[in-house]
Design a protein around this motif. Structure first.
Motif, PDB file in Angstrom:
ATOM      1  N   ALA A 202      -3.544 -10.841  -6.560  1.00  0.00           N
ATOM      2  CA  ALA A 202      -3.394  -9.388  -6.792  1.00  0.00           C
ATOM      3  C   ALA A 202      -4.864  -8.959  -7.443  1.00  0.00           C
ATOM      4  O   ALA A 202      -5.236  -7.940  -6.858  1.00  0.00           O
ATOM      5  CB  ALA A 202      -2.486  -9.139  -8.044  1.00  0.00           C
ATOM      6  N   ASP A 203      -5.637  -9.689  -8.077  1.00  0.00           N
ATOM      7  CA  ASP A 203      -6.975  -9.271  -8.532  1.00  0.00           C
ATOM      8  C   ASP A 203      -7.950  -9.193  -7.362  1.00  0.00           C
ATOM      9  O   ASP A 203      -8.774  -8.265  -7.597  1.00  0.00           O
ATOM     10  CB  ASP A 203      -7.609 -10.274  -9.623  1.00  0.00           C
ATOM     11  CG  ASP A 203      -6.269 -10.363 -10.988  1.00  0.00           C
ATOM     12  OD1 ASP A 203      -5.988  -9.335 -11.183  1.00  0.00           O
ATOM     13  OD2 ASP A 203      -6.306 -11.568 -11.630  1.00  0.00           O
ATOM     14  N   VAL A 204      -7.929 -10.417  -6.563  1.00  0.00           N
ATOM     15  CA  VAL A 204      -8.781 -10.075  -5.238  1.00  0.00           C
ATOM     16  C   VAL A 204      -8.285  -8.751  -4.610  1.00  0.00           C
ATOM     17  O   VAL A 204      -9.451  -8.133  -4.260  1.00  0.00           O
ATOM     18  CB  VAL A 204      -8.452 -11.275  -4.333  1.00  0.00           C
ATOM     19  CG1 VAL A 204      -9.218 -11.081  -2.945  1.00  0.00           C
ATOM     20  CG2 VAL A 204      -8.922 -12.614  -5.000  1.00  0.00           C
ATOM     21  N   ALA A 208     -11.322  -5.789  -4.271  1.00  0.00           N
ATOM     22  CA  ALA A 208     -11.317  -5.451  -2.737  1.00  0.00           C
ATOM     23  C   ALA A 208     -11.373  -3.877  -2.472  1.00  0.00           C
ATOM     24  O   ALA A 208     -12.237  -3.339  -2.076  1.00  0.00           O
ATOM     25  CB  ALA A 208     -10.903  -6.315  -1.651  1.00  0.00           C
ATOM     26  N   ALA A 209     -10.256  -3.548  -3.007  1.00  0.00           N
ATOM     27  CA  ALA A 209     -10.090  -2.040  -3.066  1.00  0.00           C
ATOM     28  C   ALA A 209     -10.878  -1.113  -3.691  1.00  0.00           C
ATOM     29  O   ALA A 209     -11.244  -0.116  -3.061  1.00  0.00           O
ATOM     30  CB  ALA A 209      -8.310  -1.910  -3.369  1.00  0.00           C
ATOM     31  N   LYS A 210     -11.192  -1.408  -5.012  1.00  0.00           N
ATOM     32  CA  LYS A 210     -12.104  -0.942  -5.691  1.00  0.00           C
ATOM     33  C   LYS A 210     -13.485  -0.685  -5.159  1.00  0.00           C
ATOM     34  O   LYS A 210     -14.126   0.321  -4.956  1.00  0.00           O
ATOM     35  CB  LYS A 210     -12.072  -1.421  -7.217  1.00  0.00           C
ATOM     36  CG  LYS A 210     -10.905  -1.350  -7.874  1.00  0.00           C
ATOM     37  CD  LYS A 210     -10.916   0.215  -8.359  1.00  0.00           C
ATOM     38  CE  LYS A 210      -9.734   0.579  -9.294  1.00  0.00           C
ATOM     39  NZ  LYS A 210      -9.605   1.941  -9.571  1.00  0.00           N
ATOM     40  N   THR A 211     -13.946  -1.736  -4.746  1.00  0.00           N
ATOM     41  CA  THR A 211     -15.406  -1.788  -4.326  1.00  0.00           C
ATOM     42  C   THR A 211     -15.421  -1.119  -2.765  1.00  0.00           C
ATOM     43  O   THR A 211     -16.404  -0.367  -2.346  1.00  0.00           O
ATOM     44  CB  THR A 211     -16.027  -3.223  -4.110  1.00  0.00           C
ATOM     45  OG1 THR A 211     -17.518  -3.233  -3.673  1.00  0.00           O
ATOM     46  CG2 THR A 211     -15.216  -3.988  -3.051  1.00  0.00           C
ATOM     47  N   PHE A 212     -14.393  -1.275  -2.032  1.00  0.00           N
ATOM     48  CA  PHE A 212     -14.174  -0.580  -0.724  1.00  0.00           C
ATOM     49  C   PHE A 212     -14.133   0.930  -0.966  1.00  0.00           C
ATOM     50  O   PHE A 212     -15.134   1.755  -0.175  1.00  0.00           O
ATOM     51  CB  PHE A 212     -13.162  -0.930   0.148  1.00  0.00           C
ATOM     52  CG  PHE A 212     -13.007  -0.322   1.557  1.00  0.00           C
ATOM     53  CD1 PHE A 212     -13.705  -0.682   2.493  1.00  0.00           C
ATOM     54  CD2 PHE A 212     -12.282   0.767   1.708  1.00  0.00           C
ATOM     55  CE1 PHE A 212     -13.688  -0.058   3.792  1.00  0.00           C
ATOM     56  CE2 PHE A 212     -12.098   1.473   2.877  1.00  0.00           C
ATOM     57  CZ  PHE A 212     -12.860   1.067   4.018  1.00  0.00           C
ATOM     58  N   TRP A 295      -3.255  -0.604  -3.445  1.00  0.00           N
ATOM     59  CA  TRP A 295      -3.887  -1.882  -2.961  1.00  0.00           C
ATOM     60  C   TRP A 295      -2.828  -3.004  -2.729  1.00  0.00           C
ATOM     61  O   TRP A 295      -3.046  -4.210  -2.168  1.00  0.00           O
ATOM     62  CB  TRP A 295      -5.088  -2.405  -3.668  1.00  0.00           C
ATOM     63  CG  TRP A 295      -4.844  -2.477  -5.203  1.00  0.00           C
ATOM     64  CD1 TRP A 295      -3.972  -3.551  -5.537  1.00  0.00           C
ATOM     65  CD2 TRP A 295      -5.317  -1.884  -6.273  1.00  0.00           C
ATOM     66  NE1 TRP A 295      -4.082  -3.614  -6.951  1.00  0.00           N
ATOM     67  CE2 TRP A 295      -4.629  -2.585  -7.488  1.00  0.00           C
ATOM     68  CE3 TRP A 295      -5.659  -0.511  -6.279  1.00  0.00           C
ATOM     69  CZ2 TRP A 295      -4.880  -1.840  -8.506  1.00  0.00           C
ATOM     70  CZ3 TRP A 295      -6.168  -0.154  -7.483  1.00  0.00           C
ATOM     71  CH2 TRP A 295      -5.516  -0.688  -8.776  1.00  0.00           C
ATOM     72  N   ASP A 296      -1.670  -2.701  -3.199  1.00  0.00           N
ATOM     73  CA  ASP A 296      -0.325  -3.571  -2.677  1.00  0.00           C
ATOM     74  C   ASP A 296       0.222  -3.362  -1.416  1.00  0.00           C
ATOM     75  O   ASP A 296       1.166  -4.009  -1.153  1.00  0.00           O
ATOM     76  CB  ASP A 296       0.411  -3.760  -3.922  1.00  0.00           C
ATOM     77  CG  ASP A 296      -0.068  -4.757  -5.043  1.00  0.00           C
ATOM     78  OD1 ASP A 296      -1.122  -5.152  -4.825  1.00  0.00           O
ATOM     79  OD2 ASP A 296       0.374  -4.627  -6.190  1.00  0.00           O
ATOM     80  N   ARG A 297      -0.187  -2.234  -0.674  1.00  0.00           N
ATOM     81  CA  ARG A 297       0.632  -1.889   0.417  1.00  0.00           C
ATOM     82  C   ARG A 297       0.855  -2.961   1.365  1.00  0.00           C
ATOM     83  O   ARG A 297       1.879  -3.492   1.676  1.00  0.00           O
ATOM     84  CB  ARG A 297       0.013  -0.757   0.952  1.00  0.00           C
ATOM     85  CG  ARG A 297       0.615  -0.107   2.002  1.00  0.00           C
ATOM     86  CD  ARG A 297       0.276   1.317   2.633  1.00  0.00           C
ATOM     87  NE  ARG A 297      -1.160   1.150   2.915  1.00  0.00           N
ATOM     88  CZ  ARG A 297      -1.407   0.592   4.323  1.00  0.00           C
ATOM     89  NH1 ARG A 297      -0.449   0.528   5.104  1.00  0.00           N
ATOM     90  NH2 ARG A 297      -2.569   0.621   4.801  1.00  0.00           N
ATOM     91  N   ASN A 298      -0.417  -3.923   1.645  1.00  0.00           N
ATOM     92  CA  ASN A 298      -0.291  -4.761   2.603  1.00  0.00           C
ATOM     93  C   ASN A 298      -0.265  -6.267   1.877  1.00  0.00           C
ATOM     94  O   ASN A 298      -0.579  -7.226   2.518  1.00  0.00           O
ATOM     95  CB  ASN A 298      -1.543  -4.661   3.681  1.00  0.00           C
ATOM     96  CG  ASN A 298      -1.204  -3.645   4.654  1.00  0.00           C
ATOM     97  OD1 ASN A 298      -0.153  -3.247   4.879  1.00  0.00           O
ATOM     98  ND2 ASN A 298      -2.483  -2.904   4.825  1.00  0.00           N
ATOM     99  N   ALA A 299       0.248  -6.386   0.571  1.00  0.00           N
ATOM    100  CA  ALA A 299       0.194  -7.541  -0.166  1.00  0.00           C
ATOM    101  C   ALA A 299       1.246  -8.573   0.503  1.00  0.00           C
ATOM    102  O   ALA A 299       2.241  -7.809   0.752  1.00  0.00           O
ATOM    103  CB  ALA A 299       0.518  -7.229  -1.651  1.00  0.00           C
TER     104      ALA A 299
END
Length: 589
Positions: A202-204, A208-212, A295-299
């Motif tokens: 989840a942290d990855v 990733a979502a934040k930097t994107f 960011w968990d939509r495709n988790a």
């Protein structure tokens, strides 16, 4: 990672040309220019006076030129796709594009004069078999009669294209290819950072979502300028051509009526609650929360099948699935492997995502993937191979009629994916893996159907709003957020940077209103697959005939042998029923 994947194939573009500076490429460009000059000398101003046989002969010459020019253009665009960040490749691709535009502008008269012939006159000329064979091409060309401008204007628009829409598209592509996303102690490309959004940590995903979102936000001015300019450009041209709605020209090019696409959109939007809203609520429950961050939509689920699948195994899985359905289909698919037709490894600067490029009937298609060994990557291979097989089967229709309208172009790819999925599902070792696989499939289908119709909705709103004046990045972001919340439902929470996520979607730039074709294809295939399950005997032969038809038949004629009709809303509901059936099964699991 690469050691685990095994030997990944790369393209051999020598099947097209020896090199960008090769004598063969240069000779074909010179020959195309000479042929175009001769063609214009022989025919310009005389088309209406030709009898059927002579007109058929003219089209045959035109088709041969199209194939040669298509081969040159395909080579340039594939060579560029291998490394979009290389300015030398960009320059080569642009130069070829400009030369082909110059050559083809000498041929514009042909289509214009063909459109001006009266219907009764064309019908009379059609008695000649030489012309009759091109009837489907003429039907599609002449559909644009009401939207055709004067010869001078058509020529000017054609010549300005490379410094207009095409230049803005290139700016978008090169900006995306150049962007780098700082992630912990690495710096990633777009494809690499987006891949992390389906990481099981989840942290990855969050990082990733934040930097994107941050990098897209830092560059939002460029993306907004490109979007505003292209929307205005489209509005001006649509006004001149008398198209009723922003999407009408795309629908006409797709050989589909506005009402059929409206029926699809209405059906999908009505199904948002029983598809996306219901599934994501279920997913939040599995994660033990009320709402999930976006960011968990495709988790992946905890039970997710996260094994790494080497390339050789992926090839076997897909070809076996194709073969179990139809040995003929698998035999065509086999040609793509070990022959330089596929470029699989992810590399910096390489075109992101995946595609199948049909090139021209005298050559063969090429597939581009960014293969990283996930189950989803195997599905992408099955998808793109479906396109490739379709393109090979349709090639015998020739350069003018092999291309399938976009609405049907997704048929073989999505069907190939469904065959591969069903075969993987059968081999699931236990209930947990089955659940994870079903959930993965539902997510892919939601991404293809719900998400693409939401994208289509977003485009409609942006294009309509742009008619009132230029849109700020915030205004575009607000439309994006509204559409996302409607389609995905109450199971998500959004942070501020999510409002920039619209800005990386290339379809908005390269082919406005294309995106519904994915939903069209997915629902159509779901209906087809349901027909196959209900009555498998004789299905394969009808299916292969459908693929071999290329662009010769419209959706009504192609679906009739299966007893299906896309203008009937019940048709779309049947397709959507397949997805909600999978969600039902997940609820019981």
């Amino acid at each position: 990672m690469s050691a685990m994947l095994g030997d990944l194939p790369t393209w051999n573009l020598a099947d097209l040309y020896s090199s960008p500076t090769g004598p063969d490429l240069d000779a074909d460009l010179k020959r195309a220019a000479a042929d175009a000059e001769a063609f214009a000398r022989d025919y310009e101003g005389n088309i209406a006076g030709l009898d059927g046989k002579a007109l058929g002969g003219a089209i045959a010459r035109y088709e041969a030129m199209s194939d040669r020019m298509g081969r040159v253009g395909s080579y340039a665009s594939l060579y560029y796709a291998q490394n979009l960040a290389d300015p030398e490749r960009g320059r080569f691709s642009q130069n070829v594009s400009e030369k082909l535009t110059d050559i083809s502008s000498k041929l514009i008269f042909f289509g214009l004069e063909m459109k001006r012939i009266e219907d009764a006159d064309i019908a009379d000329k059609m008695k000649a078999p030489e012309l009759a064979k091109y009837a489907p091409w003429l039907r599609d060309l002449r559909a644009f009669r009401p939207h055709t401008l004067s010869d001078e204007l058509e020529k000017a628009l054609h010549e300005k294209y490379v410094v207009g829409r095409a230049a803005w598209s290139r700016l978008f592509d090169e900006t995306i290819a150049r962007l780098r996303y700082p992630f912990r102690n690495e710096v990633l490309s777009e494809a690499q950072v987006l891949d992390k959004l389906s990481n099981k940590d989840a942290d990855v995903r969050k990082d990733a979502a934040k930097t994107f979102g941050k990098v897209q936000g830092d560059n939002i001015a460029v993306f907004s300028l490109v979007t505003n300019t292209l929307a205005k450009d489209k509005e001006i041209e649509d006004r001149w051509r008398k198209y009723k709605r922003p999407q009408s020209s795309m629908n006409l090019a797709n050989c589909v009526e506005d009402e059929v696409v409206d029926a699809l959109q209405v059906s999908v939007k009505a199904a948002y609650p029983r598809l996306a809203h219901r599934y994501y609520k279920l997913k939040a429950k599995w994660f033990g929360v009320e709402t999930m961050p976006y960011w968990d939509r495709n988790a992946p689920l905890p039970e997710h099948d996260d094994r790494i699948i080497p390339w050789a195994e992926a090839e076997k899985i897909v070809l076996d699935a194709y073969g179990a359905f139809s040995p003929e289909l698998a035999a065509v698919g086999r040609k793509f492997f070990g022959s330089g037709w596929i470029d699989a490894p992810a590399r910096p600067g390489k075109s992101p995502g995946a595609f199948a490029h049909p090139t021209v009937p005298s050559a063969h298609p090429y597939l581009l993937l960014n293969y990283q060994g996930k189950v989803r990557d195997v599905m992408t291979l099955a998808h793109e191979l479906g396109h490739g097989v379709h393109q090979v089967l349709a090639a015998k229709q020739g350069a003018l009629m092999a291309d399938t309208p976009l609405t049907l172009a997704e048929t073989a790819s999505v069907f190939g994916e469904m065959l591969t999925f069903q075969s993987l599902l059968k081999t699931a070792p236990d209930k947990a893996t089955r659940k994870a696989m079903l959930a993965g499939k539902v997510e892919d289908m939601l991404n293809t159907v719900v998400r693409q119709i939401a994208f289509y909705d977003f485009e409609q709103r942006v294009h309509m709003a742009r008619r009132q004046g230029e849109l700020t990045p915030d205004a575009i972001g607000e439309i994006w957020m509204a559409v996302q919340k409607e389609s995905l439902g109450p199971a998500f929470s959004y942070d501020d940077e999510y409002k920039y996520y619209w800005s990386y979607i290339g379809h908005f730039i390269h082919s406005p209103f294309y995106v519904y074709a994915y939903a069209f294809g997915d629902c159509l295939v779901n209906s087809l697959y349901a027909a196959y399950q209900a009555k498998p005997e004789g299905f394969q032969a009808k299916y292969l005939d459908m693929l071999k038809a290329g662009g010769v038949k419209r959706h009504r004629e192609l679906l009739a042998p299966f007893g299906l009709d896309a203008s009937d809303p019940a048709f779309w509901d049947k397709g959507l029923g397949v997805i909600s059936g999978f969600v039902d099964e997940l609820e019981t699991l």
